[in-house]
Design an enzyme around this catalytic site. Structure first.
Site, PDB file in Angstrom:
ATOM      1  N   ASP A 168       0.842  -1.195   0.000  1.00 43.02           N
ATOM      2  CA  ASP A 168       0.000   0.000   0.000  1.00 43.02           C
ATOM      3  C   ASP A 168       0.880   1.248   0.000  1.00 43.02           C
ATOM      4  OD1 ASP A 168      -1.888   1.988   0.374  1.00 43.02           O
ATOM      5  OD2 ASP A 168      -3.028   0.854   1.858  1.00 43.02           O
ATOM      6  N   HIS A 203      -3.266  -0.838  -2.210  1.00 47.65           N
ATOM      7  CA  HIS A 203      -4.378  -0.207  -1.511  1.00 47.65           C
ATOM      8  C   HIS A 203      -5.740  -0.693  -1.990  1.00 47.65           C
ATOM      9  CE1 HIS A 203      -6.013   2.992   1.029  1.00 47.65           C
ATOM     10  NE2 HIS A 203      -6.842   3.301   0.054  1.00 47.65           N
TER      11      HIS A 203
END
Length: 228
Positions: A168, A203
């Site tokens: 992420d 993400h």
């Protein structure tokens, strides 16, 4: 199950959700809150939930939860909440502000340390939405609700599942990791405080198989915590 986002002018309009269908088919109720900070009612609605007005978003979410309880849709012992990214900030604030109001929380890829969010990932690009610690007044806004800074010793927090992703680059997993540790150290509640770590994924975008595995774990956690 109450879901929300409340930020960045993003509208939560009706859409098909396989996750919602799975929850409802097992006997649950799935609710989506339209909160200030989103785009459902135009730009003024968005501005009413950003910067100095960010607490309005959390107040709206609490109000939606209260409506569900007051109208006998659910009870605090059965009410779970879910959100990711900015929605992770939302449910993080909800659980630290009113831990007694919720039975279980899924907090995915969240922003939780709002004093240091600008130092990691894409944080510096979000000062227009949240404010910056470089300005003393705006630092006060951020400290007023920053979930990590409002974890209280001895509070009976609900069951919480944090989900993080090693790849992420938007929201650093450190937010969830340190908050999970803080809750594990302080909570007097009976619910588990868990961290689900996933490698080699970012993400949002992921394979279908990984999406199914993630949502299955999240729903199973919520179902166990609420005895669904």
């Amino acid at each position: 199950m109450l879901y929300g986002y409340g930020g960045f002018n993003v509208s939560q309009t009706p859409y098909f959700s396989a996750t919602a269908v799975a929850w409802v088919e097992t006997g649950g109720v799935w609710a989506v809150a339209n909160l200030r900070g989103g785009g459902e009612e135009g730009e003024q609605w968005h501005r009413a939930g950003m910067l100095a007005n960010k607490q309005n978003v959390f107040d709206d979410f609490h109000a939606a939860a209260d409506w569900l309880v007051d109208n006998a849709v659910t009870s605090p012992e059965l009410l779970s909440i879910m959100g990711g990214s900015n929605g992770g900030l939302l449910v993080g604030a909800a659980l630290t502000q009113r831990p007694e109001a919720y039975a279980a929380v899924v907090c995915s890829a969240p922003l939780l340390d709002m004093v240091r969010y600008e130092r990691f990932g894409l944080g510096p690009t979000w000062a227009g939405e949240y404010g910056t610690v470089e300005d003393p007044e705006q630092l006060g806004w951020l400290l007023g609700y920053s979930p990590y800074h409002h974890v209280r010793e001895g509070a009976p927090y609900p069951a919480v599942l944090f989900t993080v992703f090693d790849g992420d680059t938007r929201v650093d997993p450190l937010h969830a990791r340190k908050s999970a540790a803080a809750l594990q150290h302080t909570s007097t509640g009976s619910g588990a405080i868990l961290l689900r770590r996933e490698r080699d994924v970012g993400h949002s975008a992921r394979s279908v198989s990984r999406t199914i595995a993630l949502y299955a774990d999240e729903l199973a956690f919520l179902a166990a915590a609420t005895h669904l």
